[in-house]
Motif scaffolding. Structure first.
Motif, PDB file in Angstrom:
ATOM      1  N   ILE A  11       0.865  -1.174   0.000  1.00  0.00           N
ATOM      2  CA  ILE A  11       0.000   0.000   0.000  1.00  0.00           C
ATOM      3  C   ILE A  11       0.904   1.226   0.000  1.00  0.00           C
ATOM      4  CG2 ILE A  11      -1.883   1.231   1.149  1.00  0.00           C
ATOM      5  CD1 ILE A  11      -2.577  -1.336   2.603  1.00  0.00           C
ATOM      6  N   LYS A  12       0.837   2.003  -1.060  1.00  0.00           N
ATOM      7  CA  LYS A  12       1.665   3.198  -1.157  1.00  0.00           C
ATOM      8  C   LYS A  12       1.154   4.281  -0.201  1.00  0.00           C
ATOM      9  CE  LYS A  12       2.613   2.284  -6.011  1.00  0.00           C
ATOM     10  NZ  LYS A  12       2.372   2.716  -7.399  1.00  0.00           N
ATOM     11  N   LYS A  13       2.021   5.246   0.087  1.00  0.00           N
ATOM     12  CA  LYS A  13       1.640   6.346   0.971  1.00  0.00           C
ATOM     13  C   LYS A  13       0.459   7.107   0.372  1.00  0.00           C
ATOM     14  CE  LYS A  13       3.383  10.367   3.390  1.00  0.00           C
ATOM     15  NZ  LYS A  13       4.534  11.213   3.714  1.00  0.00           N
ATOM     16  N   GLY A  14      -0.568   7.320   1.175  1.00  0.00           N
ATOM     17  CA  GLY A  14      -1.774   8.021   0.734  1.00  0.00           C
ATOM     18  C   GLY A  14      -2.773   7.154  -0.006  1.00  0.00           C
ATOM     19  N   GLU A  15      -2.468   5.883  -0.194  1.00  0.00           N
ATOM     20  CA  GLU A  15      -3.342   4.977  -0.945  1.00  0.00           C
ATOM     21  C   GLU A  15      -4.335   4.275  -0.016  1.00  0.00           C
ATOM     22  OE1 GLU A  15      -2.684   1.850  -4.605  1.00  0.00           O
ATOM     23  OE2 GLU A  15      -1.300   1.758  -2.923  1.00  0.00           O
ATOM     24  N   THR A  16      -5.514   3.981  -0.546  1.00  0.00           N
ATOM     25  CA  THR A  16      -6.547   3.266   0.196  1.00  0.00           C
ATOM     26  C   THR A  16      -6.920   1.998  -0.566  1.00  0.00           C
ATOM     27  OG1 THR A  16      -7.439   5.328   1.076  1.00  0.00           O
ATOM     28  CG2 THR A  16      -8.880   3.404   1.160  1.00  0.00           C
ATOM     29  N   LYS A  17      -6.959   0.873   0.150  1.00  0.00           N
ATOM     30  CA  LYS A  17      -7.365  -0.392  -0.462  1.00  0.00           C
ATOM     31  C   LYS A  17      -8.334  -1.110   0.466  1.00  0.00           C
ATOM     32  CE  LYS A  17      -3.205  -1.308  -3.211  1.00  0.00           C
ATOM     33  NZ  LYS A  17      -2.106  -2.249  -3.489  1.00  0.00           N
ATOM     34  N   SER A  18      -9.264  -1.838  -0.152  1.00  0.00           N
ATOM     35  CA  SER A  18     -10.215  -2.638   0.619  1.00  0.00           C
ATOM     36  C   SER A  18      -9.825  -4.106   0.512  1.00  0.00           C
ATOM     37  CB  SER A  18     -11.634  -2.454   0.084  1.00  0.00           C
ATOM     38  OG  SER A  18     -12.057  -1.124   0.293  1.00  0.00           O
ATOM     39  N   TYR A  19     -10.081  -4.846   1.586  1.00  0.00           N
ATOM     40  CA  TYR A  19      -9.757  -6.268   1.630  1.00  0.00           C
ATOM     41  C   TYR A  19     -10.990  -7.054   2.043  1.00  0.00           C
ATOM     42  CZ  TYR A  19      -4.994  -4.823   1.056  1.00  0.00           C
ATOM     43  OH  TYR A  19      -3.860  -4.275   0.544  1.00  0.00           O
ATOM     44  N   TYR A  20     -11.179  -8.192   1.374  1.00  0.00           N
ATOM     45  CA  TYR A  20     -12.300  -9.082   1.656  1.00  0.00           C
ATOM     46  C   TYR A  20     -11.743 -10.438   2.085  1.00  0.00           C
ATOM     47  CZ  TYR A  20     -15.250  -5.670  -0.717  1.00  0.00           C
ATOM     48  OH  TYR A  20     -15.922  -4.528  -1.066  1.00  0.00           O
ATOM     49  N   LEU A  21     -12.149 -10.894   3.261  1.00  0.00           N
ATOM     50  CA  LEU A  21     -11.712 -12.175   3.794  1.00  0.00           C
ATOM     51  C   LEU A  21     -12.890 -13.135   3.820  1.00  0.00           C
ATOM     52  CD1 LEU A  21      -9.622 -10.089   4.854  1.00  0.00           C
ATOM     53  CD2 LEU A  21      -9.387 -11.518   6.856  1.00  0.00           C
ATOM     54  N   LYS A  22     -12.693 -14.307   3.267  1.00  0.00           N
ATOM     55  CA  LYS A  22     -13.716 -15.346   3.275  1.00  0.00           C
ATOM     56  C   LYS A  22     -13.345 -16.338   4.378  1.00  0.00           C
ATOM     57  CE  LYS A  22     -15.918 -18.628   0.121  1.00  0.00           C
ATOM     58  NZ  LYS A  22     -15.856 -19.231  -1.212  1.00  0.00           N
ATOM     59  N   TYR A  23     -14.219 -16.465   5.366  1.00  0.00           N
ATOM     60  CA  TYR A  23     -13.900 -17.207   6.585  1.00  0.00           C
ATOM     61  C   TYR A  23     -14.731 -18.458   6.757  1.00  0.00           C
ATOM     62  CZ  TYR A  23     -10.737 -14.851   9.836  1.00  0.00           C
ATOM     63  OH  TYR A  23      -9.635 -14.379  10.486  1.00  0.00           O
ATOM     64  N   ASN A  24     -14.111 -19.425   7.445  1.00  0.00           N
ATOM     65  CA  ASN A  24     -14.846 -20.566   7.962  1.00  0.00           C
ATOM     66  C   ASN A  24     -15.481 -20.128   9.283  1.00  0.00           C
ATOM     67  OD1 ASN A  24     -15.620 -22.920   9.348  1.00  0.00           O
ATOM     68  ND2 ASN A  24     -14.000 -24.109   8.404  1.00  0.00           N
ATOM     69  N   PRO A  25     -16.803 -20.106   9.411  1.00  0.00           N
ATOM     70  CA  PRO A  25     -17.442 -19.525  10.597  1.00  0.00           C
ATOM     71  C   PRO A  25     -17.229 -20.309  11.885  1.00  0.00           C
ATOM     72  CG  PRO A  25     -19.077 -20.581   9.228  1.00  0.00           C
ATOM     73  CD  PRO A  25     -17.785 -20.611   8.468  1.00  0.00           C
ATOM     74  N   PHE A  26     -16.896 -21.576  11.795  1.00  0.00           N
ATOM     75  CA  PHE A  26     -16.734 -22.377  13.008  1.00  0.00           C
ATOM     76  C   PHE A  26     -15.549 -21.896  13.840  1.00  0.00           C
ATOM     77  CE2 PHE A  26     -19.068 -25.311  10.256  1.00  0.00           C
ATOM     78  CZ  PHE A  26     -20.128 -25.599  11.091  1.00  0.00           C
ATOM     79  N   PHE A  27     -14.559 -21.275  13.174  1.00  0.00           N
ATOM     80  CA  PHE A  27     -13.361 -20.851  13.883  1.00  0.00           C
ATOM     81  C   PHE A  27     -13.221 -19.340  13.931  1.00  0.00           C
ATOM     82  CE2 PHE A  27     -12.241 -24.988  11.929  1.00  0.00           C
ATOM     83  CZ  PHE A  27     -12.150 -25.711  13.107  1.00  0.00           C
TER      84      PHE A  27
END
Length: 195
Positions: A104-120
């Protein structure tokens, strides 16, 4: 945490394009609201976590670390989203498939999506640190295991020469045992604590 949102896919059929390209914003809820209500109506389901990172610093190399008491990966997939589109971070895995390298460069914005196993989900923790902090944390970790495997290899060679001296098959079995046990120990070793 206020900007972290969570989505529950009860039908287990949404992929990242469904989440981003179609309007699923009404399905996301604030993560505090989710944990206060703990409303998972039925299993199996898939949980998507969305968070946005803004980098005000000069450091561009960062690491997303998944910490949990469970051995193995709890995140099924992780995706990076910005103006250039969606990118899977599967090719950016680091040690033991529990860490992801991101830029991520200085001043940059990024979104992240995590796909999870709900049991843990409730037993895991996500940390974001700089690449330098990550390397420093693992320096002693690798130093210890390098020393450990050096001793194991010396013992293996020593027993190999004993085998040729005495022609006793038990030395070969011992070599197989210590190598197998050592690799098993290394593969399931506890990771260092990241401060």
């Amino acid at each position: 945490k206020e900007k972290t949102e969570i989505l529950i896919d009860y039908k287990n059929n949404w992929v990242i394009d469904d989440i981003i390209l179609t309007d699923k914003t009404e399905y996301f809820m604030n993560i505090k609201h989710f944990f206060n209500n703990k409303k998972i109506k039925k299993y199996p389901c898939i949980i998507w976590i969305k968070f946005t990172l803004y980098n005000p610093n000069d450091t561009t190399e960062w690491v997303i670390i998944e910490e949990s008491g469970v051995s193995g990966m709890l995140i099924d997939a992780i995706y990076e989203y910005n103006d250039n589109g969606v990118k899977s971070l599967e090719n950016f895995k680091l040690i033991k498939n529990k860490s992801y390298s991101i830029n991520i460069k200085k001043g940059e914005t990024k979104s992240y999506y995590l796909k999870y196993n709900p049991f843990f989900l409730f037993g895991s923790n996500i940390k974001i640190i700089t690449q330098n902090e990550y390397n420093e944390s693992y320096k002693n970790y690798f130093l210890f295991f390098g020393f450990f495997f050096g001793i194991v290899l010396i013992m293996s060679f020593y027993n190999f020469f004993l085998f040729f001296s005495f022609y006793d098959v038990s030395y070969i079995f011992y070599i197989i045992f210590i190598l197998t046990f050592s690799f098993l120990l290394f593969s399931s070793a506890i990771k260092p604590t990241i401060k």
